[in-house]
Motif scaffolding. Structure first.
Motif, PDB file in Angstrom:
ATOM      1  N   PRO A  82       0.838  -1.201   0.000  1.00 24.81           N
ATOM      2  CA  PRO A  82       0.000   0.000   0.000  1.00 24.81           C
ATOM      3  C   PRO A  82       0.872   1.250   0.000  1.00 24.81           C
ATOM      4  CG  PRO A  82      -0.708  -1.547   1.690  1.00 24.81           C
ATOM      5  CD  PRO A  82       0.593  -2.042   1.158  1.00 24.81           C
ATOM      6  N   LEU A  83       0.437   2.255  -0.721  1.00 33.30           N
ATOM      7  CA  LEU A  83       1.220   3.477  -0.866  1.00 33.30           C
ATOM      8  C   LEU A  83       1.481   4.157   0.477  1.00 33.30           C
ATOM      9  CD1 LEU A  83       2.580   5.223  -2.958  1.00 33.30           C
ATOM     10  CD2 LEU A  83       0.466   6.489  -3.223  1.00 33.30           C
ATOM     11  N   VAL A  84       0.519   4.155   1.377  1.00 34.72           N
ATOM     12  CA  VAL A  84       0.720   4.810   2.677  1.00 34.72           C
ATOM     13  C   VAL A  84       1.839   4.134   3.471  1.00 34.72           C
ATOM     14  CG1 VAL A  84      -1.600   5.757   2.891  1.00 34.72           C
ATOM     15  CG2 VAL A  84      -1.134   3.487   3.762  1.00 34.72           C
ATOM     16  N   LEU A  85       1.983   2.832   3.325  1.00 34.12           N
ATOM     17  CA  LEU A  85       3.041   2.102   4.024  1.00 34.12           C
ATOM     18  C   LEU A  85       4.413   2.444   3.427  1.00 34.12           C
ATOM     19  CD1 LEU A  85       3.367   0.029   6.289  1.00 34.12           C
ATOM     20  CD2 LEU A  85       3.089  -1.760   4.606  1.00 34.12           C
ATOM     21  N   MET A  86       4.476   2.508   2.108  1.00 33.58           N
ATOM     22  CA  MET A  86       5.729   2.874   1.441  1.00 33.58           C
ATOM     23  C   MET A  86       6.131   4.309   1.787  1.00 33.58           C
ATOM     24  SD  MET A  86       6.601   0.182  -0.284  1.00 33.58           S
ATOM     25  CE  MET A  86       7.788   0.800  -1.442  1.00 33.58           C
ATOM     26  N   ASN A  87       5.148   5.207   1.830  1.00 34.70           N
ATOM     27  CA  ASN A  87       5.447   6.608   2.142  1.00 34.70           C
ATOM     28  C   ASN A  87       5.946   6.782   3.574  1.00 34.70           C
ATOM     29  OD1 ASN A  87       4.793   7.432  -0.428  1.00 34.70           O
ATOM     30  ND2 ASN A  87       2.704   8.005   0.103  1.00 34.70           N
ATOM     31  N   LEU A  88       5.412   6.004   4.508  1.00 31.67           N
ATOM     32  CA  LEU A  88       5.890   6.071   5.893  1.00 31.67           C
ATOM     33  C   LEU A  88       7.362   5.663   5.959  1.00 31.67           C
ATOM     34  CD1 LEU A  88       5.373   6.399   8.971  1.00 31.67           C
ATOM     35  CD2 LEU A  88       4.751   3.977   8.978  1.00 31.67           C
ATOM     36  N   GLU A  89       7.707   4.609   5.286  1.00 27.77           N
ATOM     37  CA  GLU A  89       9.096   4.135   5.303  1.00 27.77           C
ATOM     38  C   GLU A  89      10.010   5.137   4.621  1.00 27.77           C
ATOM     39  OE1 GLU A  89      12.659   2.110   3.789  1.00 27.77           O
ATOM     40  OE2 GLU A  89      10.981   2.703   2.539  1.00 27.77           O
ATOM     41  N   LYS A  90       9.590   5.706   3.489  1.00 25.02           N
ATOM     42  CA  LYS A  90      10.406   6.696   2.778  1.00 25.02           C
ATOM     43  C   LYS A  90      10.640   7.929   3.628  1.00 25.02           C
ATOM     44  CE  LYS A  90       9.321   5.723  -2.000  1.00 25.02           C
ATOM     45  NZ  LYS A  90       8.584   6.201  -3.182  1.00 25.02           N
ATOM     46  N   ALA A  91       9.583   8.431   4.262  1.00 27.37           N
ATOM     47  CA  ALA A  91       9.712   9.620   5.094  1.00 27.37           C
ATOM     48  C   ALA A  91      10.622   9.357   6.292  1.00 27.37           C
ATOM     49  CB  ALA A  91       8.338  10.075   5.573  1.00 27.37           C
ATOM     50  N   ASP A  92      10.589   8.153   6.795  1.00 28.50           N
ATOM     51  CA  ASP A  92      11.388   7.800   7.956  1.00 28.50           C
ATOM     52  C   ASP A  92      12.872   7.718   7.631  1.00 28.50           C
ATOM     53  OD1 ASP A  92      11.470   7.238  10.678  1.00 28.50           O
ATOM     54  OD2 ASP A  92      11.532   5.084  10.320  1.00 28.50           O
ATOM     55  N   ARG A  93      13.214   7.261   6.449  1.00 26.32           N
ATOM     56  CA  ARG A  93      14.636   7.092   6.116  1.00 26.32           C
ATOM     57  C   ARG A  93      15.236   8.295   5.411  1.00 26.32           C
ATOM     58  NH1 ARG A  93      15.116   5.254   0.549  1.00 26.32           N
ATOM     59  NH2 ARG A  93      13.136   4.366  -0.074  1.00 26.32           N
ATOM     60  N   ALA A  94      14.424   9.297   5.033  1.00 23.61           N
ATOM     61  CA  ALA A  94      14.943  10.497   4.376  1.00 23.61           C
ATOM     62  C   ALA A  94      15.722  11.330   5.391  1.00 23.61           C
ATOM     63  CB  ALA A  94      13.804  11.320   3.797  1.00 23.61           C
ATOM     64  N   PRO A  95      16.878  11.863   4.992  1.00 25.72           N
ATOM     65  CA  PRO A  95      17.620  12.712   5.925  1.00 25.72           C
ATOM     66  C   PRO A  95      16.826  13.973   6.237  1.00 25.72           C
ATOM     67  CG  PRO A  95      18.659  12.707   3.757  1.00 25.72           C
ATOM     68  CD  PRO A  95      17.531  11.723   3.717  1.00 25.72           C
ATOM     69  N   PRO A  96      17.043  14.573   7.417  1.00 20.46           N
ATOM     70  CA  PRO A  96      16.249  15.726   7.833  1.00 20.46           C
ATOM     71  C   PRO A  96      16.327  16.902   6.863  1.00 20.46           C
ATOM     72  CG  PRO A  96      17.789  15.066   9.566  1.00 20.46           C
ATOM     73  CD  PRO A  96      18.007  14.166   8.403  1.00 20.46           C
ATOM     74  N   ASP A  97      17.442  17.089   6.149  1.00 18.80           N
ATOM     75  CA  ASP A  97      17.593  18.221   5.247  1.00 18.80           C
ATOM     76  C   ASP A  97      17.378  17.821   3.785  1.00 18.80           C
ATOM     77  OD1 ASP A  97      19.831  16.680   4.988  1.00 18.80           O
ATOM     78  OD2 ASP A  97      21.228  18.360   4.912  1.00 18.80           O
ATOM     79  N   ALA A  98      16.598  16.778   3.529  1.00 18.87           N
ATOM     80  CA  ALA A  98      16.422  16.280   2.163  1.00 18.87           C
ATOM     81  C   ALA A  98      15.785  17.315   1.249  1.00 18.87           C
ATOM     82  CB  ALA A  98      15.581  15.002   2.171  1.00 18.87           C
ATOM     83  N   GLY A  99      14.951  18.204   1.773  1.00 18.48           N
ATOM     84  CA  GLY A  99      14.287  19.190   0.938  1.00 18.48           C
ATOM     85  C   GLY A  99      15.046  20.503   0.816  1.00 18.48           C
ATOM     86  N   ALA A 100      16.175  20.637   1.492  1.00 20.25           N
ATOM     87  CA  ALA A 100      16.943  21.878   1.476  1.00 20.25           C
ATOM     88  C   ALA A 100      17.671  22.037   0.143  1.00 20.25           C
ATOM     89  CB  ALA A 100      17.958  21.881   2.617  1.00 20.25           C
ATOM     90  N   PRO A 101      17.843  23.284  -0.324  1.00 21.69           N
ATOM     91  CA  PRO A 101      18.604  23.490  -1.562  1.00 21.69           C
ATOM     92  C   PRO A 101      20.059  23.100  -1.351  1.00 21.69           C
ATOM     93  CG  PRO A 101      17.997  25.590  -0.554  1.00 21.69           C
ATOM     94  CD  PRO A 101      17.320  24.515   0.230  1.00 21.69           C
TER      95      PRO A 101
END
Length: 162
Positions: free
Chosen positions: A124-143
């Protein structure tokens, strides 16, 4: 003189190459190959891969989507720790009492009441998104320049500020 396709020529080539091949295999096996001993078994990734470098380990955190009487909840388990659950929309094929567990890149449906329903399923997409958000580094969206204008340490633009 034997012809180029003669069996004798092939035997000569094997006789010359085989000792080098066997020496290479023995060198790869190191002490275990010379002594005829089996390679030591790995103890769950705790062994060292190279000098002082720990071997890769399996993640300890598992992600779950569980169906209850009230709906579905999303959470993770890491050893003795359990996250707070989030209420989400249930997949249509998930029955009450079943759960979907993310295992690497695969999801397994687990059912205590009907063991035959315990099979790999599409995640399920919600399960995949939880795992992705959890393993992304805290500054992943920073320029990439850290928010500075033009990437210069003093904040000046690349063209000198014009």
């Amino acid at each position: 003189m034997p012809s180029p396709t003669s069996p004798r020529r092939g035997i000569g080539l094997v006789a010359r190459v085989m000792p080098a091949l066997l020496a290479g295999v023995a060198a790869c096996q190191g002490d275990a190959g010379r002594e005829g001993a089996a390679a030591p078994a790995l103890d769950g990734g705790a062994a060292l891969a190279a000098e002082g470098t720990p071997a890769p380990r399996r993640p300890t955190r598992y992600y779950h989507l569980r169906r209850t009487d009230d709906g579905c909840e999303l959470f993770w388990i890491d050893g003795d720790l359990v996250s707070a659950s989030q209420t989400v929309v249930c997949p249509p094929d998930l029955e009450v009492g079943e759960r979907v567990r993310l295992t690497g890149k695969t999801c397994m449906r687990e059912s205590a009441q009907t063991p035959s329903r315990a099979v790999p399923v599409v995640c399920p997409l919600v399960l995949m998104n939880l795992e992705k958000a959890d393993r992304a580094p805290p500054d992943a969206g920073a320029p990439p320049d850290g928010g500075r204008d033009g990437g210069k340490p003093d904040g000046r633009k690349p063209d000198g500020g014009r």
